[in-house]
Design a protein around this motif. Sequence first.
Motif, mmCIF file in Angstrom:
data_model
loop_
_atom_site.group_PDB
_atom_site.id
_atom_site.type_symbol
_atom_site.label_atom_id
_atom_site.label_comp_id
_atom_site.label_asym_id
_atom_site.label_seq_id
_atom_site.Cartn_x
_atom_site.Cartn_y
_atom_site.Cartn_z
ATOM 1 N N ASN A 74 37.676 48.632 17.337
ATOM 2 C CA ASN A 74 37.699 50.290 17.536
ATOM 3 C C ASN A 74 36.877 50.479 16.251
ATOM 4 O OD1 ASN A 74 39.701 49.990 15.420
ATOM 5 N ND2 ASN A 74 40.647 51.856 16.276
ATOM 6 N N THR A 75 36.310 49.764 15.319
ATOM 7 C CA THR A 75 35.601 50.086 14.333
ATOM 8 C C THR A 75 34.154 50.036 14.608
ATOM 9 O OG1 THR A 75 37.331 48.862 12.770
ATOM 10 C CG2 THR A 75 34.984 49.271 11.881
ATOM 11 N N VAL A 76 33.377 51.080 14.030
ATOM 12 C CA VAL A 76 32.076 51.212 14.525
ATOM 13 C C VAL A 76 31.233 51.714 13.229
ATOM 14 C CG1 VAL A 76 32.152 53.787 14.958
ATOM 15 C CG2 VAL A 76 30.297 52.324 16.087
ATOM 16 N N ILE A 77 29.965 50.853 13.117
ATOM 17 C CA ILE A 77 29.094 51.387 12.112
ATOM 18 C C ILE A 77 27.914 51.647 12.616
ATOM 19 C CG2 ILE A 77 27.927 50.408 10.122
ATOM 20 C CD1 ILE A 77 30.066 48.429 9.704
ATOM 21 N N PHE A 78 27.128 52.787 12.161
ATOM 22 C CA PHE A 78 25.998 53.232 12.739
ATOM 23 C C PHE A 78 24.948 53.370 11.548
ATOM 24 C CE2 PHE A 78 22.788 56.429 13.398
ATOM 25 C CZ PHE A 78 22.056 56.134 14.429
ATOM 26 N N VAL A 79 23.966 52.443 11.420
ATOM 27 C CA VAL A 79 23.018 52.526 10.415
ATOM 28 C C VAL A 79 21.665 53.463 11.149
ATOM 29 C CG1 VAL A 79 21.567 51.323 9.030
ATOM 30 C CG2 VAL A 79 23.743 50.336 9.561
ATOM 31 N N THR A 107 33.652 55.857 11.581
ATOM 32 C CA THR A 107 34.282 54.657 11.356
ATOM 33 C C THR A 107 34.854 54.132 12.342
ATOM 34 O OG1 THR A 107 36.078 55.705 10.367
ATOM 35 C CG2 THR A 107 34.346 55.077 8.896
ATOM 36 N N THR A 108 35.347 55.059 13.402
ATOM 37 C CA THR A 108 35.997 54.492 14.514
ATOM 38 C C THR A 108 35.520 55.098 15.853
ATOM 39 O OG1 THR A 108 37.621 56.029 14.288
ATOM 40 C CG2 THR A 108 38.041 54.081 13.220
ATOM 41 N N TRP A 109 35.819 54.384 17.011
ATOM 42 C CA TRP A 109 35.320 54.952 18.181
ATOM 43 C C TRP A 109 36.314 54.922 19.432
ATOM 44 C CZ3 TRP A 109 34.739 52.229 22.968
ATOM 45 C CH2 TRP A 109 35.085 50.844 22.820
ATOM 46 N N SER A 110 36.323 55.339 20.349
ATOM 47 C CA SER A 110 37.393 55.222 21.305
ATOM 48 C C SER A 110 36.693 55.699 22.620
ATOM 49 C CB SER A 110 38.650 56.353 21.216
ATOM 50 O OG SER A 110 38.119 57.455 21.249
ATOM 51 N N ARG A 111 37.141 55.521 23.771
ATOM 52 C CA ARG A 111 36.430 55.813 25.058
ATOM 53 C C ARG A 111 37.619 56.053 26.221
ATOM 54 N NH1 ARG A 111 32.165 52.034 28.578
ATOM 55 N NH2 ARG A 111 32.091 53.090 30.382
ATOM 56 N N GLN A 112 37.159 57.015 26.869
ATOM 57 C CA GLN A 112 38.224 57.471 27.815
ATOM 58 C C GLN A 112 37.386 57.580 28.971
ATOM 59 O OE1 GLN A 112 40.893 60.367 26.217
ATOM 60 N NE2 GLN A 112 42.366 58.665 26.335
ATOM 61 N N GLY A 113 37.247 56.678 30.143
ATOM 62 C CA GLY A 113 36.599 57.129 31.173
ATOM 63 C C GLY A 113 34.834 57.329 30.566
ATOM 64 N N VAL A 115 33.714 59.629 28.616
ATOM 65 C CA VAL A 115 33.811 60.072 27.248
ATOM 66 C C VAL A 115 33.937 59.041 26.082
ATOM 67 C CG1 VAL A 115 34.729 61.872 25.832
ATOM 68 C CG2 VAL A 115 34.758 62.400 28.108
ATOM 69 N N VAL A 116 32.988 58.974 25.147
ATOM 70 C CA VAL A 116 32.789 58.016 24.180
ATOM 71 C C VAL A 116 33.365 59.294 22.762
ATOM 72 C CG1 VAL A 116 31.769 56.377 22.885
ATOM 73 C CG2 VAL A 116 31.525 56.683 25.230
ATOM 74 N N SER A 117 34.039 58.787 21.901
ATOM 75 C CA SER A 117 34.396 59.629 20.727
ATOM 76 C C SER A 117 34.215 58.692 19.623
ATOM 77 C CB SER A 117 35.786 60.196 20.542
ATOM 78 O OG SER A 117 35.935 61.062 21.908
ATOM 79 N N LEU A 118 33.328 59.333 18.606
ATOM 80 C CA LEU A 118 33.107 58.532 17.476
ATOM 81 C C LEU A 118 33.852 59.642 16.213
ATOM 82 C CD1 LEU A 118 29.477 57.662 17.918
ATOM 83 C CD2 LEU A 118 31.315 56.241 18.097
ATOM 84 N N SER A 119 34.615 58.840 15.307
ATOM 85 C CA SER A 119 35.339 59.767 14.381
ATOM 86 C C SER A 119 35.489 58.976 13.108
ATOM 87 C CB SER A 119 36.728 60.191 15.077
ATOM 88 O OG SER A 119 37.603 58.867 15.354
ATOM 89 N N GLY A 120 36.296 59.634 12.156
ATOM 90 C CA GLY A 120 36.350 58.934 10.874
ATOM 91 C C GLY A 120 35.681 59.865 9.987
ATOM 92 N N GLY A 121 34.681 60.592 10.452
ATOM 93 C CA GLY A 121 33.723 61.228 9.400
ATOM 94 C C GLY A 121 34.337 62.576 9.293
ATOM 95 N N PRO A 122 33.371 63.457 8.814
ATOM 96 C CA PRO A 122 33.814 64.750 8.756
ATOM 97 C C PRO A 122 34.061 65.550 9.880
ATOM 98 C CG PRO A 122 31.499 64.697 8.101
ATOM 99 C CD PRO A 122 32.222 63.178 8.409
ATOM 100 N N GLN A 123 33.703 65.081 11.240
ATOM 101 C CA GLN A 123 33.791 65.459 12.386
ATOM 102 C C GLN A 123 33.874 64.504 13.524
ATOM 103 O OE1 GLN A 123 29.753 67.419 11.963
ATOM 104 N NE2 GLN A 123 29.818 67.268 14.495
ATOM 105 N N THR A 124 34.424 64.762 14.642
ATOM 106 C CA THR A 124 34.281 63.821 15.505
ATOM 107 C C THR A 124 33.180 64.467 16.651
ATOM 108 O OG1 THR A 124 37.002 63.586 15.592
ATOM 109 C CG2 THR A 124 35.812 63.185 17.654
#
Length: 132
Positions: A74-79, A107-113, A115-124
Amino acid sequence: MQAAVLGAAILSVTASSAPAQSDQEFPFGLEVTLDAPPKPGSKRIPNLEIGDKGSVRLELWCKGGSGQFSVAGNTVIFVPGTIEDRNCPADRAEADDALVAALAAATTWSRQGDVVSLSGGPQTLRFHLNTN
């Protein structure tokens, strides 16, 4: 000959029982659109076209560019890569820069159906899979 037929039958059963891409997997090979309204005076909403190996084509409120996702669990890095400045109005340019920074801070991601969420920074950041 019988061994070849048996081998082919086993391979066929194994291949058909392999799981299909789960709706819980990172959306490699898919396009997603940010869950956000368009900016005043525009109909555009940012979207990401994510390649099978994590390469990304970004179309933001005004700017566009490229980047790369790396995912482990569930860890993500975007460059971010090259972002094209398209003579954007100041408010859209600032929003584009903030969105790229938020993607890079996730820094993290999740998916429900769909919807993909990227979080861990100042906003989701929430994205919807483009299913059309």
